[in-house]
Design a protein around this motif. Structure first.
Motif, PDB file in Angstrom:
ATOM      1  N   VAL A 181      39.500  36.646  41.127  1.00  0.00           N
ATOM      2  CA  VAL A 181      40.889  36.187  41.192  1.00  0.00           C
ATOM      3  C   VAL A 181      41.260  35.468  39.909  1.00  0.00           C
ATOM      4  O   VAL A 181      40.747  34.392  39.624  1.00  0.00           O
ATOM      5  N   THR A 186      43.424  40.451  41.131  1.00  0.00           N
ATOM      6  CA  THR A 186      42.958  40.016  42.457  1.00  0.00           C
ATOM      7  C   THR A 186      42.235  41.228  42.995  1.00  0.00           C
ATOM      8  O   THR A 186      42.853  42.188  43.440  1.00  0.00           O
ATOM      9  N   ALA A 203      45.299  44.111  43.834  1.00  0.00           N
ATOM     10  CA  ALA A 203      46.655  43.556  43.892  1.00  0.00           C
ATOM     11  C   ALA A 203      47.665  44.693  43.832  1.00  0.00           C
ATOM     12  O   ALA A 203      47.565  45.551  42.964  1.00  0.00           O
ATOM     13  N   ALA A 207      49.169  39.083  40.762  1.00  0.00           N
ATOM     14  CA  ALA A 207      47.808  38.596  41.028  1.00  0.00           C
ATOM     15  C   ALA A 207      47.898  37.177  41.596  1.00  0.00           C
ATOM     16  O   ALA A 207      48.942  36.520  41.481  1.00  0.00           O
ATOM     17  N   ALA A 208      46.804  36.711  42.184  1.00  0.00           N
ATOM     18  CA  ALA A 208      46.806  35.385  42.810  1.00  0.00           C
ATOM     19  C   ALA A 208      47.120  34.275  41.787  1.00  0.00           C
ATOM     20  O   ALA A 208      47.924  33.379  42.052  1.00  0.00           O
ATOM     21  N   LEU A 295      43.352  34.978  50.639  1.00  0.00           N
ATOM     22  CA  LEU A 295      42.118  35.316  49.904  1.00  0.00           C
ATOM     23  C   LEU A 295      40.884  35.198  50.798  1.00  0.00           C
ATOM     24  O   LEU A 295      40.018  36.076  50.789  1.00  0.00           O
TER      25      LEU A 295
END
Ligand code: KG4
Ligand code: ZN
Length: 384
Positions: A181, A186, A203, A207-208, A295
């Motif tokens: 991450v 991700t 993703a 992305a995270a 997550l």
């Protein structure tokens, strides 16, 4: 055997040197130096990383950082060296698009002796192409002039391998699942054996790390917002508001964080500045919890589906305190079979050590490393 690692995939310039260590069984190598120069201050004003600026800054700092990395373990030795016409032409050709680096490299190459380094490892991608090229071109010049082989390294793989500082890879229980991450990725990656990867979750949009950074920006938090949100959240109430947890109940292992960003935007739209100011910590905590919940839940789902024995966390967001805590808690409660591997929080963000370590293990187990510098290119969307 000594390996020099160079990382310039985004906005951190990282240089590290490791040395294979035969005496110590616990750790197979010694870290001779590990330096990171962050460009955050430069990109902050723009709210994110500007590739052209990243390229310029890497070029400025690479040589001073390299010199310092060599100096610490006593590998920087003064000695005048001359280059012949052919060598000069080749160096100029390699650095034809890196004027700043070209200027800085001559006083370095011609006044110091070839150091006792056996391999040069460099991040090849994924990352920002102009930024990647600076590290790669430096590696090419050094490889050419010093006659040292180059090892191109995948950035995602190195976010995984930084976890193996003290791990005997032969004892790593498979299958393993890595959650990587970062600001750009991700991914859930399945490993049935080392160096064998399958992306099982990815993703679909942001992305995270990008979600942390973009929602943070909506709250007026400087780039990169991830670590600041994490800090502010410690004194906030995560139940303050229930932001959506996108795709949390979907059977797919993919991620989608752009909906969460939009939800935060709409939430903030009709709120008065005094309200936002008063509840900033609570909003941060609620955003962080929503991201972490997704997550953790997806990683657990993946672990159960593939009967994973090892779970590995990597990438900048893996330094998030809540993510690490919740992951530990959730696996202890719901899936005890898997061993969770993490590294020090600060080693999850980009650095040169991760590059050198990945090269070390690739050399040890895969015996690669005989690459011609001419054939190495930056690959912005390189897959693991
Ligand atoms: O791996 P990395 O250094 O660079 C990329 O490869 O992208 O990751 C940077 C990302 C940024 O989005 C940053 O906000 C996020 O990692 N990050 C964090 C934390 N530390 C870094 N996000 C949440 N909590 C943190 N403590
Ligand atoms: Zn990264």
């Amino acid at each position: 055997m000594r390996i020099l690692g160079i990382e310039t995939s985004c906005d951190e310039t990282g240089i590290a040197i490791i040395e294979a260590n035969r005496e110590n069984k616990k750790r197979e190598f010694k870290i001779l130096s590990d330096l990171v120069f962050s460009q955050v201050k430069i990109h902050k004003k723009w709210g994110g990383v500007v590739p052209g600026l990243a390229k310029r800054e890497h070029q400025k700092i690479l040589i001073p950082l390299l010199k310092q990395s060599l100096e610490n373990p006593g590998l920087l030795i003064k000695e005048k060296t001359v280059a012949n016409k052919k060598q000069m032409a080749m160096i100029k050709k390699i650095l034809s698009r890196d004027e700043i680096l070209l200027k800085k490299i001559f006083p370095f190459l011609f006044f110091y002796k070839k150091p006792a380094i056996d391999y040069i490892a460099v991040t090849q991608g994924p990352g920002l192409e102009p930024a990647l090229w600076t590290g790669i071109n430096l590696a090419k010049v050094l490889s050419f002039f010093w006659k040292i082989p180059i090892i191109p390294i995948n950035h995602i793989e190195s976010h995984i391998f930084i976890n193996f500082l003290k791990t005997d890879l032969k004892k790593l229980k498979m299958p393993a699942i890595s959650l990587v991450v970062s600001g750009g990725h991700t991914q859930l990656i399945l490993m049935n054996k080392i160096f064998n990867y399958k992306i099982i979750g990815d993703a679909r949009d942001d992305a995270a790390g990008e979600c942390f950074d973009k929602t943070g920006r909506l709250l007026g938090i400087d780039y990169p917002a991830g670590p600041i949100i994490s800090k502010l959240s410690q004194k906030g109430n995560s139940d303050f508001f229930a932001f959506p947890r996108p795709m949390i109940n979907s059977p797919s292992l993919d991620f989608s964080f752009s909906g969460l960003k939009t939800a935060v935007l709409y939430f903030l739209k009709d709120k008065k500045p005094v309200f936002i100011k008063k509840h900033k910590k609570d909003i941060c905590a609620a955003i962080q919890k929503a991201i972490v919940d997704v997550l953790v839940s997806k990683t657990l789902k993946a672990a159960k589906k593939y009967q994973a024995k090892t779970i590995i966390l990597g990438g900048g967001v893996a330094s998030n305190d809540l993510l690490r805590k919740e992951m530990k808690k959730s696996f202890a409660k719901n899936f005890k079979d898997a061993r969770l591997i993490t590294t020090k929080p600060k080693l999850n963000t980009d650095n040169g050590l991760m590059v050198a370590i990945t090269a070390f293990f690739r050399l040890k187990y895969k015996k690669d490393g005989k690459n011609n510098f001419k054939k190495i290119n930056a690959i912005a969307d390189l897959k693991i």
